[in-house]
Design a protein around this motif. Structure first.
Motif, PDB file in Angstrom:
ATOM      1  N   GLY A  42       0.786  -1.226   0.000  1.00 34.97           N
ATOM      2  CA  GLY A  42       0.000   0.000   0.000  1.00 34.97           C
ATOM      3  C   GLY A  42       0.815   1.272   0.000  1.00 34.97           C
ATOM      4  O   GLY A  42       1.855   1.385  -0.652  1.00 34.97           O
ATOM      5  N   PHE A  43       0.369   2.249   0.802  1.00 38.22           N
ATOM      6  CA  PHE A  43       0.993   3.577   0.840  1.00 38.22           C
ATOM      7  C   PHE A  43       2.418   3.499   1.373  1.00 38.22           C
ATOM      8  O   PHE A  43       3.309   4.222   0.900  1.00 38.22           O
ATOM      9  CB  PHE A  43       0.146   4.517   1.710  1.00 38.22           C
ATOM     10  N   SER A  44       2.627   2.629   2.341  1.00 34.33           N
ATOM     11  CA  SER A  44       3.962   2.469   2.926  1.00 34.33           C
ATOM     12  C   SER A  44       4.959   2.010   1.873  1.00 34.33           C
ATOM     13  O   SER A  44       6.096   2.512   1.822  1.00 34.33           O
ATOM     14  CB  SER A  44       3.916   1.449   4.069  1.00 34.33           C
ATOM     15  N   LYS A  45       4.550   1.095   1.012  1.00 37.34           N
ATOM     16  CA  LYS A  45       5.422   0.607  -0.058  1.00 37.34           C
ATOM     17  C   LYS A  45       5.733   1.732  -1.045  1.00 37.34           C
ATOM     18  O   LYS A  45       6.879   1.862  -1.517  1.00 37.34           O
ATOM     19  CB  LYS A  45       4.755  -0.557  -0.788  1.00 37.34           C
ATOM     20  N   LEU A  46       4.727   2.548  -1.364  1.00 32.34           N
ATOM     21  CA  LEU A  46       4.917   3.660  -2.295  1.00 32.34           C
ATOM     22  C   LEU A  46       5.944   4.656  -1.753  1.00 32.34           C
ATOM     23  O   LEU A  46       6.851   5.092  -2.478  1.00 32.34           O
ATOM     24  CB  LEU A  46       3.580   4.363  -2.550  1.00 32.34           C
ATOM     25  N   ILE A  47       5.814   5.005  -0.470  1.00 29.09           N
ATOM     26  CA  ILE A  47       6.744   5.938   0.161  1.00 29.09           C
ATOM     27  C   ILE A  47       8.158   5.376   0.162  1.00 29.09           C
ATOM     28  O   ILE A  47       9.134   6.089  -0.141  1.00 29.09           O
ATOM     29  CB  ILE A  47       6.305   6.268   1.609  1.00 29.09           C
ATOM     30  N   GLN A  48       8.288   4.076   0.490  1.00 31.07           N
ATOM     31  CA  GLN A  48       9.603   3.447   0.513  1.00 31.07           C
ATOM     32  C   GLN A  48      10.237   3.453  -0.872  1.00 31.07           C
ATOM     33  O   GLN A  48      11.427   3.712  -1.026  1.00 31.07           O
ATOM     34  CB  GLN A  48       9.491   2.000   1.010  1.00 31.07           C
ATOM     35  N   THR A  49       9.428   3.163  -1.886  1.00 32.44           N
ATOM     36  CA  THR A  49       9.934   3.119  -3.267  1.00 32.44           C
ATOM     37  C   THR A  49      10.440   4.486  -3.706  1.00 32.44           C
ATOM     38  O   THR A  49      11.519   4.610  -4.291  1.00 32.44           O
ATOM     39  CB  THR A  49       8.830   2.633  -4.225  1.00 32.44           C
ATOM     40  N   ILE A  50       9.643   5.527  -3.422  1.00 36.69           N
ATOM     41  CA  ILE A  50      10.048   6.886  -3.809  1.00 36.69           C
ATOM     42  C   ILE A  50      11.288   7.315  -3.033  1.00 36.69           C
ATOM     43  O   ILE A  50      12.226   7.880  -3.598  1.00 36.69           O
ATOM     44  CB  ILE A  50       8.899   7.891  -3.564  1.00 36.69           C
ATOM     45  N   THR A  51      11.320   7.027  -1.740  1.00 34.45           N
ATOM     46  CA  THR A  51      12.463   7.406  -0.898  1.00 34.45           C
ATOM     47  C   THR A  51      13.748   6.780  -1.393  1.00 34.45           C
ATOM     48  O   THR A  51      14.804   7.422  -1.412  1.00 34.45           O
ATOM     49  CB  THR A  51      12.218   6.986   0.563  1.00 34.45           C
ATOM     50  N   ASN A  52      13.672   5.516  -1.807  1.00 34.28           N
ATOM     51  CA  ASN A  52      14.873   4.791  -2.241  1.00 34.28           C
ATOM     52  C   ASN A  52      15.288   5.115  -3.677  1.00 34.28           C
ATOM     53  O   ASN A  52      16.278   4.567  -4.166  1.00 34.28           O
ATOM     54  CB  ASN A  52      14.653   3.286  -2.088  1.00 34.28           C
ATOM     55  N   THR A  53      14.534   6.003  -4.329  1.00 37.00           N
ATOM     56  CA  THR A  53      14.897   6.400  -5.691  1.00 37.00           C
ATOM     57  C   THR A  53      16.244   7.101  -5.712  1.00 37.00           C
ATOM     58  O   THR A  53      17.060   6.917  -6.617  1.00 37.00           O
ATOM     59  CB  THR A  53      13.825   7.331  -6.286  1.00 37.00           C
ATOM     60  N   PHE A  54      16.485   7.952  -4.702  1.00 39.19           N
ATOM     61  CA  PHE A  54      17.741   8.705  -4.607  1.00 39.19           C
ATOM     62  C   PHE A  54      18.402   8.459  -3.259  1.00 39.19           C
ATOM     63  O   PHE A  54      17.744   8.041  -2.289  1.00 39.19           O
ATOM     64  CB  PHE A  54      17.502  10.215  -4.765  1.00 39.19           C
ATOM     65  N   SER A  55      19.681   8.768  -3.199  1.00 38.47           N
ATOM     66  CA  SER A  55      20.403   8.753  -1.924  1.00 38.47           C
ATOM     67  C   SER A  55      20.058  10.022  -1.154  1.00 38.47           C
ATOM     68  O   SER A  55      19.446  10.958  -1.695  1.00 38.47           O
ATOM     69  CB  SER A  55      21.913   8.693  -2.165  1.00 38.47           C
ATOM     70  N   PHE A  56      20.462  10.067   0.121  1.00 35.22           N
ATOM     71  CA  PHE A  56      20.214  11.271   0.937  1.00 35.22           C
ATOM     72  C   PHE A  56      20.830  12.499   0.297  1.00 35.22           C
ATOM     73  O   PHE A  56      20.195  13.570   0.207  1.00 35.22           O
ATOM     74  CB  PHE A  56      20.789  11.056   2.344  1.00 35.22           C
ATOM     75  N   ASN A  57      22.069  12.371  -0.186  1.00 32.09           N
ATOM     76  CA  ASN A  57      22.762  13.512  -0.810  1.00 32.09           C
ATOM     77  C   ASN A  57      22.039  14.012  -2.053  1.00 32.09           C
ATOM     78  O   ASN A  57      21.931  15.226  -2.278  1.00 32.09           O
ATOM     79  CB  ASN A  57      24.196  13.123  -1.179  1.00 32.09           C
TER      80      ASN A  57
END
Length: 253
Positions: A113-128
């Motif tokens: 669900g929404f949690s998976k979507l957020i994780q996917t978007i977050t992991n698109t880029f590194s913190f920097n």
């Protein structure tokens, strides 16, 4: 002049160390190709003792341990190689073979669900990269806002105002994802079980009841450390306490 002399000394010592490590690496590879896996591991470890780290070094060490059926060390060094080169196909393929040697079959609870979507978007880029994107969007916002302020055309003012606010909003979103990524990286503390069989306790003491057992090569997440115990979590959500000596942290280089 004295500063230049120190720089020259550091450069010479670094070059000598690099040349020595390269010779050790080639020597270790020669031992590996001849089937002398234990000797190859000794040479690779000599390089690690000089504080030099690379995905290639860890990958070769893992291969040598795998040939000797050392379950925990092979998985441990494959995992460290993956930390440095997460998209390397050779490392991914070899670690899959090594994981087949483990005993523990632990179910992975997938994100939904929404949690998976957020994780996917977050992991698109590194913190920097998230931070750089947010800065770029703020700069774009300033440029567009200045365009809105100094423009004489009503239509141009409207477009500049809307796009500048959109950039500001996206910058805020990028900052939020940057902090979320940083939080995920900080909380991600993986470790590999090195004990042949480890008792995982319900509390951090030997008198507490046994929650479950784990075997060498199993990957866990470390949540906390109390004295000589670490609180761990499995991919299926189960938690417990294990002795420090029974696991080895992956992010220590």
């Amino acid at each position: 002049m004295k500063q230049l002399f120190y720089i020259l000394i550091v450069f010479i010592s670094t070059s000598a160390s690099f040349a020595q490590n390269e010779a050790l690496f080639n020597d270790a590879n020669a031992h590996y190709n001849e089937g002398n896996y234990a000797e190859a591991i000794d040479k690779y470890e000599s390089i690690l003792d000089t504080k030099e780290h690379s995905a290639e070094l860890y990958f070769n060490m893992a291969n040598a341990h795998y040939k000797l059926n050392h379950i925990a060390p092979s998985i441990y060094y494959y995992e460290k190689a993956l930390l440095l080169k997460p998209r390397d196909k050779d490392i991914q393929n070899n670690i899959a073979y090594a994981r087949n040697m483990t005993i523990d079959a632990i179910e992975v609870i997938p994100e939904v669900g929404f949690s998976k979507l957020i994780q996917t978007i977050t992991n698109t880029f590194s913190f920097n990269n998230w931070a750089k994107l947010s800065v770029a969007l703020v700069v774009l916002f300033v440029i567009l806002f200045l365009g809105y302020y100094f423009s004489n055309s009503t239509a141009k003012k409207r477009v500049a105002f809307v796009t500048s606010l959109s950039c500001l909003l996206l910058a805020c979103v990028a900052v939020a994802f940057a902090f979320h990524k940083y939080d995920l990286v900080e909380k991600d503390q993986p470790a590999i079980v090195f004990a042949k069989e480890a008792q995982v306790k319900s509390e951090p003491n030997l008198r507490s009841t046994e929650a479950f057992k784990l075997h060498e090569g199993t990957k866990v997440q470390v949540l906390d450390t109390v004295s000589s115990w670490k609180k761990i979590q499995l991919s299926d959500g189960k938690t417990g306490w294990i002795l420090n000596e029974d696991v080895k942290m992956l992010k220590i280089f």
